[in-house]
Motif scaffolding. Structure first.
Motif, PDB file in Angstrom:
ATOM      1  N   ALA A 151     -11.265  -6.245   0.194  1.00 55.31           N
ATOM      2  CA  ALA A 151     -10.430  -5.302  -0.545  1.00 55.31           C
ATOM      3  C   ALA A 151      -9.213  -6.012  -1.127  1.00 55.31           C
ATOM      4  O   ALA A 151      -8.926  -7.169  -0.795  1.00 55.31           O
ATOM      5  N   LYS A 152      -8.498  -5.311  -2.011  1.00 58.49           N
ATOM      6  CA  LYS A 152      -7.292  -5.852  -2.627  1.00 58.49           C
ATOM      7  C   LYS A 152      -6.112  -5.526  -1.729  1.00 58.49           C
ATOM      8  O   LYS A 152      -5.639  -4.394  -1.672  1.00 58.49           O
ATOM      9  N   ARG A 153      -5.621  -6.529  -1.005  1.00 58.55           N
ATOM     10  CA  ARG A 153      -4.577  -6.309  -0.009  1.00 58.55           C
ATOM     11  C   ARG A 153      -3.223  -6.870  -0.414  1.00 58.55           C
ATOM     12  O   ARG A 153      -2.282  -6.833   0.374  1.00 58.55           O
ATOM     13  N   ASN A 154      -3.141  -7.412  -1.622  1.00 51.56           N
ATOM     14  CA  ASN A 154      -1.873  -7.925  -2.129  1.00 51.56           C
ATOM     15  C   ASN A 154      -1.658  -7.403  -3.544  1.00 51.56           C
ATOM     16  O   ASN A 154      -2.589  -7.362  -4.353  1.00 51.56           O
ATOM     17  N   PHE A 155      -0.416  -7.002  -3.819  1.00 48.39           N
ATOM     18  CA  PHE A 155      -0.105  -6.416  -5.120  1.00 48.39           C
ATOM     19  C   PHE A 155       1.392  -6.539  -5.380  1.00 48.39           C
ATOM     20  O   PHE A 155       2.209  -6.350  -4.494  1.00 48.39           O
ATOM     21  N   GLY A 156       1.744  -6.837  -6.637  1.00 46.18           N
ATOM     22  CA  GLY A 156       3.152  -6.845  -7.043  1.00 46.18           C
ATOM     23  C   GLY A 156       3.917  -8.069  -6.583  1.00 46.18           C
ATOM     24  O   GLY A 156       3.339  -9.099  -6.262  1.00 46.18           O
ATOM     25  N   PRO A 157       5.255  -7.940  -6.563  1.00 44.24           N
ATOM     26  CA  PRO A 157       6.042  -6.709  -6.715  1.00 44.24           C
ATOM     27  C   PRO A 157       6.171  -6.246  -8.163  1.00 44.24           C
ATOM     28  O   PRO A 157       6.133  -7.056  -9.085  1.00 44.24           O
ATOM     29  N   ILE A 158       6.331  -4.922  -8.332  1.00 42.73           N
ATOM     30  CA  ILE A 158       6.601  -4.341  -9.637  1.00 42.73           C
ATOM     31  C   ILE A 158       7.691  -3.284  -9.492  1.00 42.73           C
ATOM     32  O   ILE A 158       7.912  -2.753  -8.400  1.00 42.73           O
ATOM     33  N   ILE A 159       8.367  -3.009 -10.593  1.00 42.30           N
ATOM     34  CA  ILE A 159       9.320  -1.912 -10.656  1.00 42.30           C
ATOM     35  C   ILE A 159       8.632  -0.744 -11.356  1.00 42.30           C
ATOM     36  O   ILE A 159       8.111  -0.905 -12.465  1.00 42.30           O
ATOM     37  N   VAL A 160       8.639   0.417 -10.733  1.00 46.67           N
ATOM     38  CA  VAL A 160       7.993   1.589 -11.323  1.00 46.67           C
ATOM     39  C   VAL A 160       8.893   2.156 -12.421  1.00 46.67           C
ATOM     40  O   VAL A 160      10.034   2.533 -12.144  1.00 46.67           O
ATOM     41  N   PRO A 161       8.419   2.224 -13.659  1.00 43.63           N
ATOM     42  CA  PRO A 161       9.247   2.729 -14.755  1.00 43.63           C
ATOM     43  C   PRO A 161       9.352   4.255 -14.748  1.00 43.63           C
ATOM     44  O   PRO A 161       8.643   4.940 -14.010  1.00 43.63           O
ATOM     45  N   ASP A 162      10.238   4.773 -15.591  1.00 44.51           N
ATOM     46  CA  ASP A 162      10.401   6.221 -15.702  1.00 44.51           C
ATOM     47  C   ASP A 162       9.093   6.883 -16.097  1.00 44.51           C
ATOM     48  O   ASP A 162       8.328   6.367 -16.912  1.00 44.51           O
ATOM     49  N   GLY A 163       8.854   8.039 -15.518  1.00 41.08           N
ATOM     50  CA  GLY A 163       7.687   8.823 -15.880  1.00 41.08           C
ATOM     51  C   GLY A 163       6.386   8.364 -15.267  1.00 41.08           C
ATOM     52  O   GLY A 163       5.328   8.875 -15.628  1.00 41.08           O
ATOM     53  N   LYS A 164       6.445   7.416 -14.331  1.00 38.66           N
ATOM     54  CA  LYS A 164       5.225   6.902 -13.716  1.00 38.66           C
ATOM     55  C   LYS A 164       5.355   6.854 -12.191  1.00 38.66           C
ATOM     56  O   LYS A 164       6.474   6.821 -11.661  1.00 38.66           O
ATOM     57  N   TYR A 165       4.193   6.814 -11.525  1.00 37.19           N
ATOM     58  CA  TYR A 165       4.150   6.812 -10.066  1.00 37.19           C
ATOM     59  C   TYR A 165       3.085   5.835  -9.576  1.00 37.19           C
ATOM     60  O   TYR A 165       2.054   5.650 -10.227  1.00 37.19           O
ATOM     61  N   PHE A 166       3.354   5.230  -8.413  1.00 46.83           N
ATOM     62  CA  PHE A 166       2.401   4.333  -7.762  1.00 46.83           C
ATOM     63  C   PHE A 166       1.719   5.119  -6.657  1.00 46.83           C
ATOM     64  O   PHE A 166       2.384   5.629  -5.745  1.00 46.83           O
ATOM     65  N   VAL A 167       0.385   5.251  -6.737  1.00 40.22           N
ATOM     66  CA  VAL A 167      -0.357   6.045  -5.755  1.00 40.22           C
ATOM     67  C   VAL A 167      -1.376   5.173  -5.034  1.00 40.22           C
ATOM     68  O   VAL A 167      -1.915   4.223  -5.585  1.00 40.22           O
ATOM     69  N   LEU A 168      -1.612   5.527  -3.771  1.00 43.63           N
ATOM     70  CA  LEU A 168      -2.617   4.843  -2.958  1.00 43.63           C
ATOM     71  C   LEU A 168      -3.436   5.873  -2.186  1.00 43.63           C
ATOM     72  O   LEU A 168      -2.957   6.989  -1.932  1.00 43.63           O
ATOM     73  N   GLY A 169      -4.634   5.471  -1.780  1.00 42.18           N
ATOM     74  CA  GLY A 169      -5.394   6.259  -0.822  1.00 42.18           C
ATOM     75  C   GLY A 169      -4.998   5.850   0.578  1.00 42.18           C
ATOM     76  O   GLY A 169      -4.655   4.685   0.827  1.00 42.18           O
ATOM     77  N   ASP A 170      -5.005   6.791   1.515  1.00 39.96           N
ATOM     78  CA  ASP A 170      -4.653   6.447   2.898  1.00 39.96           C
ATOM     79  C   ASP A 170      -5.667   5.495   3.514  1.00 39.96           C
ATOM     80  O   ASP A 170      -5.343   4.741   4.434  1.00 39.96           O
ATOM     81  N   ASN A 171      -6.895   5.531   3.040  1.00 39.93           N
ATOM     82  CA  ASN A 171      -7.920   4.580   3.479  1.00 39.93           C
ATOM     83  C   ASN A 171      -7.781   3.337   2.593  1.00 39.93           C
ATOM     84  O   ASN A 171      -8.482   3.177   1.598  1.00 39.93           O
TER      85      ASN A 171
END
Length: 212
Positions: A145-165
């Motif tokens: 699986a993809k276990r590494n990401f970013g870092p990023i800054i979330v811009p206005d009007g957007k959201y970072f979502v994940l599944g609990d699994n």
């Protein structure tokens, strides 16, 4: 002769079912579109919080009011917050998804070895209440699986979502950030639950349970 029979059939059908048709068109569809809805969950991307075969209640008035059958907002009174379980549309193919808000506009988010760092602080996962003995997220090290990401800054009007699994979820790690306008409701509870791996046996212990 055939046309006359068809007309009579249509007329009888209309007389018998017109009230039901009106209720569906003018009450059920607008309510499901703008006020409240339910959603069957076919996959395990939100395990252990939401299981395959759960029927979840969706509050479509949690953040705003939409004109029925459209994405046009008539009013907006709040925005999704970190930790909310939301119903949204995938930015890559428009699929309807159930995911958790991890980061909101202005947040810096990063994943290192499956651990989330929010604004430079490592998130710790633990039970939020004595009633909840299961972990809030799930990881299966044997799955690639993809276990590494970013870092990023979330811009206005957007959201970072994940599944609990974490290891069995297609989410912002793959399709990017979710637009605020594509979030259509908040998952508030479980109406019913049926084990799709065992002849749809009901899981009575999950009926009318709240979601965190």
């Amino acid at each position: 002769m055939k046309k006359l029979k068809v007309k009579k059939y249509i007329y009888r059908f209309w007389i018998q079912w017109r009230l039901s048709i009106f209720i569906i068109i003018f009450i059920v569809i607008p309510v499901k579109s703008s006020l409240a809805d339910w959603n069957w969950v076919p996959s395990g991307s939100m395990n252990p919080t939401i299981l395959e075969g759960d029927l979840i209640y969706v509050d479509k008035l949690a953040y705003d009011l939409r004109f029925p059958l459209t994405m046009h907002r008539l009013a907006r009174w709040s925005n999704p917050e970190r930790g909310d379980i939301v119903i949204c549309f995938s930015p890559d193919d428009g699929t309807r998804l159930v995911k958790r808000i991890i980061a909101q506009p202005g947040d810096e988010v990063e994943m290192r070895n499956n651990i989330i760092y929010l604004n430079g602080v490592r998130l710790n996962y633990k039970s939020i209440d004595s009633r909840y003995t299961k972990p809030l997220v799930m990881s299966v090290p044997s799955i690639r699986a993809k276990r590494n990401f970013g870092p990023i800054i979330v811009p206005d009007g957007k959201y970072f979502v994940l599944g609990d699994n974490r290891d069995c979820s297609r989410d912002s790690r793959f399709f990017g950030l979710v637009e605020r306008d594509s979030i259509v409701g908040k998952a508030k509870g479980i109406i019913g639950s049926f084990d799709i791996t065992d002849k749809y046996q009901p899981r009575f212990g999950r009926f009318f349970d709240s979601l965190q």
